[in-house]
Scaffold this active site. Structure first.
Site, PDB file in Angstrom:
ATOM      1  N   ALA A  15       0.914  -1.165   0.086  1.00 45.48           N
ATOM      2  CA  ALA A  15      -0.017   0.041   0.069  1.00 45.48           C
ATOM      3  C   ALA A  15       0.992   1.149   0.097  1.00 45.48           C
ATOM      4  O   ALA A  15       2.008   1.249   0.405  1.00 45.48           O
ATOM      5  CB  ALA A  15      -0.773  -0.070   1.276  1.00 45.48           C
ATOM      6  N   GLY A  56       0.580  -4.949   0.830  1.00 43.46           N
ATOM      7  CA  GLY A  56      -0.366  -5.054  -0.161  1.00 43.46           C
ATOM      8  C   GLY A  56      -0.147  -5.557  -1.366  1.00 43.46           C
ATOM      9  O   GLY A  56      -1.024  -6.252  -2.097  1.00 43.46           O
ATOM     10  N   GLU A  75      -0.652  -9.160  -1.010  1.00 51.90           N
ATOM     11  CA  GLU A  75      -1.940  -9.429  -0.737  1.00 51.90           C
ATOM     12  C   GLU A  75      -2.742  -9.348  -1.827  1.00 51.90           C
ATOM     13  O   GLU A  75      -3.470 -10.411  -2.061  1.00 51.90           O
ATOM     14  CB  GLU A  75      -2.473  -8.545   0.283  1.00 51.90           C
ATOM     15  CG  GLU A  75      -1.687  -8.722   1.815  1.00 51.90           C
ATOM     16  CD  GLU A  75      -2.088  -7.454   2.562  1.00 51.90           C
ATOM     17  OE1 GLU A  75      -1.837  -6.397   2.199  1.00 51.90           O
ATOM     18  OE2 GLU A  75      -2.676  -7.608   3.749  1.00 51.90           O
ATOM     19  N   GLU A  79       4.579  -5.128   7.075  1.00 54.45           N
ATOM     20  CA  GLU A  79       3.691  -4.062   7.722  1.00 54.45           C
ATOM     21  C   GLU A  79       4.363  -3.866   9.024  1.00 54.45           C
ATOM     22  O   GLU A  79       4.471  -2.579   9.829  1.00 54.45           O
ATOM     23  CB  GLU A  79       2.409  -4.330   7.862  1.00 54.45           C
ATOM     24  CG  GLU A  79       1.763  -4.211   6.411  1.00 54.45           C
ATOM     25  CD  GLU A  79       1.712  -5.463   5.607  1.00 54.45           C
ATOM     26  OE1 GLU A  79       2.626  -6.337   5.938  1.00 54.45           O
ATOM     27  OE2 GLU A  79       1.025  -5.771   4.452  1.00 54.45           O
TER      28      GLU A  79
HETATM   29  N1  CAA Z   1       4.628   3.167  -0.681  1.00 53.61           N
HETATM   30  C1  CAA Z   1       5.055   4.409  -1.193  1.00 53.61           C
HETATM   31  N2  CAA Z   1       6.284   4.570  -1.673  1.00 53.61           N
HETATM   32  C2  CAA Z   1       6.969   3.564  -1.695  1.00 53.61           C
HETATM   33  C3  CAA Z   1       6.634   2.417  -1.480  1.00 53.61           C
HETATM   34  C4  CAA Z   1       5.497   2.206  -0.639  1.00 53.61           C
HETATM   35  N3  CAA Z   1       5.053   0.922  -0.213  1.00 53.61           N
HETATM   36  N4  CAA Z   1       7.698   1.250  -1.639  1.00 53.61           N
HETATM   37  C5  CAA Z   1       8.480   2.059  -2.146  1.00 53.61           C
HETATM   38  N5  CAA Z   1       8.238   3.279  -2.464  1.00 53.61           N
HETATM   39  C6  CAA Z   1       9.077   4.370  -3.050  1.00 53.61           C
HETATM   40  C7  CAA Z   1       9.925   4.835  -2.200  1.00 53.61           C
HETATM   41  O1  CAA Z   1       9.752   5.898  -1.195  1.00 53.61           O
HETATM   42  C8  CAA Z   1      11.150   5.367  -3.413  1.00 53.61           C
HETATM   43  O2  CAA Z   1      10.486   6.924  -3.594  1.00 53.61           O
HETATM   44  P1  CAA Z   1      11.325   8.136  -3.662  1.00 53.61           P
HETATM   45  O3  CAA Z   1      12.370   8.010  -4.642  1.00 53.61           O
HETATM   46  O4  CAA Z   1      10.578   9.291  -3.791  1.00 53.61           O
HETATM   47  O5  CAA Z   1      12.055   8.246  -2.466  1.00 53.61           O
HETATM   48  C9  CAA Z   1      10.731   4.608  -4.644  1.00 53.61           C
HETATM   49  O6  CAA Z   1       9.761   4.025  -4.352  1.00 53.61           O
HETATM   50  C10 CAA Z   1      11.780   3.699  -4.911  1.00 53.61           C
HETATM   51  O7  CAA Z   1      11.816   2.799  -3.498  1.00 53.61           O
HETATM   52  P2  CAA Z   1      13.308   2.779  -2.749  1.00 53.61           P
HETATM   53  O8  CAA Z   1      13.905   3.678  -2.865  1.00 53.61           O
HETATM   54  O9  CAA Z   1      13.059   2.394  -1.122  1.00 53.61           O
HETATM   55  O10 CAA Z   1      13.737   1.331  -3.426  1.00 53.61           O
HETATM   56  P3  CAA Z   1      14.720   0.289  -2.776  1.00 53.61           P
HETATM   57  O11 CAA Z   1      15.108  -0.647  -4.023  1.00 53.61           O
HETATM   58  O12 CAA Z   1      15.697   0.908  -2.060  1.00 53.61           O
HETATM   59  O13 CAA Z   1      13.988  -0.559  -2.060  1.00 53.61           O
HETATM   60  C11 CAA Z   1      11.925  -1.855  -1.060  1.00 53.61           C
HETATM   61  C12 CAA Z   1      12.838  -1.397  -2.110  1.00 53.61           C
HETATM   62  C13 CAA Z   1      12.702  -2.916  -0.298  1.00 53.61           C
HETATM   63  C14 CAA Z   1      10.709  -2.431  -1.705  1.00 53.61           C
HETATM   64  C15 CAA Z   1      11.660  -0.717  -0.357  1.00 53.61           C
HETATM   65  O14 CAA Z   1      10.881   0.327  -1.207  1.00 53.61           O
HETATM   66  C16 CAA Z   1      10.394  -0.911   0.715  1.00 53.61           C
HETATM   67  O15 CAA Z   1      10.922  -1.521   1.860  1.00 53.61           O
HETATM   68  N6  CAA Z   1       9.211  -0.363   0.634  1.00 53.61           N
HETATM   69  C17 CAA Z   1       8.183  -0.649   1.305  1.00 53.61           C
HETATM   70  C18 CAA Z   1       7.710  -1.771   1.759  1.00 53.61           C
HETATM   71  C19 CAA Z   1       6.675  -2.228   2.661  1.00 53.61           C
HETATM   72  O16 CAA Z   1       6.754  -1.735   3.831  1.00 53.61           O
HETATM   73  N7  CAA Z   1       5.426  -2.283   2.335  1.00 53.61           N
HETATM   74  C20 CAA Z   1       4.252  -2.240   2.885  1.00 53.61           C
HETATM   75  C21 CAA Z   1       3.415  -1.115   2.929  1.00 53.61           C
HETATM   76  S1  CAA Z   1       2.121  -1.320   4.207  1.00 53.61           S
HETATM   77  C22 CAA Z   1       0.762  -2.259   3.492  1.00 53.61           C
HETATM   78  O17 CAA Z   1       0.944  -2.722   2.319  1.00 53.61           O
HETATM   79  C23 CAA Z   1      -0.578  -2.325   4.199  1.00 53.61           C
HETATM   80  C24 CAA Z   1      -1.461  -3.350   3.767  1.00 53.61           C
HETATM   81  O18 CAA Z   1      -1.415  -4.493   4.159  1.00 53.61           O
HETATM   82  C25 CAA Z   1      -2.698  -3.011   2.905  1.00 53.61           C
END
Ligand code: CAA
Length: 257
Positions: free
Chosen positions: A64, A108, A111, A131
């Site tokens: 998400a 998400g 999911e 999460e």
């Molecule tokens: N939401 C918003 N933006 C996201 C994102 C997310 N889930 N995942 C990545 N991005 C964005 C980053 O903020 C970044 O944007 P900027 O360049 O503007 O900073 C861009 O995408 C590239 O990401 P990274 O620089 O972080 O890329 P990376 O290769 O270094 O890392 C990753 C990749 C490990 C996937 C890392 O991006 C990450 O950990 N993302 C979040 C994963 C996460 O926690 N997901 C769960 C979300 S909560 C959820 O999903 C709730 C639910 O059940 C409904």
């Protein structure tokens, strides 16, 4: 027409590509609304027999949209429920949906893949429910579908630690149906979807209903549901055609009735 997804038809297959490359396809409200709309159209389109949902080489979807969610409050999350309720259309879709996953399928994103009927994974795929690392819990089926799919021990470990699982582990534990080289993922998914779309449409839908029933009911009720559905196929012209074609050693010509 859409801004966060791309859609394309390939014969009887609708291919939906998640397309927010700058955010690793994070699922914001707009993307979920557009995905829901595309699936609703596909459901009503007789020319579509199966659907593939895919992302990019780097990410199926990284969850998400955390930036969109970060300032959320209980009342708006509860009342608007934009991301989680975006899954409702996927759950309602009667046509088979394949998730073709390369790269990250996290939160998400994992999911969403699990809400599809099965997952084909590239060897680059990484699955997880991170999460907990951002002070939240899965909100769109992560604790429920993962536990049903991979069992309690692995689901607990993944949800409690947020660790990522690579494609080979995901295949071993039954989360994905098959792992293919990343370069072949989309063609493999589309070919698989075309194969499904080439069978009798009502029979295809009955198979999906019957397998899903296994997760909703007791074994005896599920077996009865399956048996009645089996009996019901004998009301279809496609059953007569399929069996006649076998006996006559020719390809069946299904009419979807
Ligand atoms: N939401 C918003 N933006 C996201 C994102 C997310 N889930 N995942 C990545 N991005 C964005 C980053 O903020 C970044 O944007 P900027 O360049 O503007 O900073 C861009 O995408 C590239 O990401 P990274 O620089 O972080 O890329 P990376 O290769 O270094 O890392 C990753 C990749 C490990 C996937 C890392 O991006 C990450 O950990 N993302 C979040 C994963 C996460 O926690 N997901 C769960 C979300 S909560 C959820 O999903 C709730 C639910 O059940 C409904």
């Amino acid at each position: 027409m859409y801004e966060t997804i791309e859609t394309a038809k390939d014969d009887a297959v609708l291919v939906v590509t998640l397309n927010r490359p700058d955010a690793l396809n994070a699922l914001n409200a707009q993307l979920m609304a557009e995905l829901s709309d595309a699936l609703k159209q596909a459901e009503g389109d007789n020319a579509v027999g199966a659907i593939v949902i895919t992302g990019s080489e780097k990410a199926f979807a990284a969850g998400a949209d955390i930036k969109e969610m970060a300032s959320g409050e209980f009342a708006t999350m509860y009342l608007e429920d934009k991301v989680s309720s975006g899954f409702d259309q996927i759950n309602r879709c009667r046509k088979p949906i394949i998730a073709a996953v390369a790269g990250y399928a996290l939160g998400g994103g994992c999911e969403l893949a699990m809400a599809c009927d099965f997952i084909l994974a590239a060897d680059t795929a990484k699955f997880g429910q991170p999460e907990i690392t951002i002070g939240a819990i899965p909100g769109a089926g992560g604790t429920q579908r993962l536990a049903r799919s991979v069992g309690k021990a692995k689901a607990m470990e993944l949800c409690l630690t947020g660790r990522m699982m690579a494609a080979d582990e995901a295949e071993r534990c039954g989360l994905v149906s098959r792992v293919v080289p990343a370069a072949d993922l989309n063609s493999e998914a589309i070919e698989t979807a075309k194969k499904i779309a080439g069978f009798s449409r009502p029979v295809t839908l009955m198979v999906k209903e019957a397998v899903n029933r296994a997760f909703e009911t007791s074994l005896q009720e599920g077996l009865l549901f399956e048996r009645r559905s089996f009996h019901a196929v004998f009301a279809l012209e496609d059953q007569a055609e399929g069996m006649a074609a076998f006996v006559e050693k020719r390809k069946p010509a299904f009419k979807n009735k």
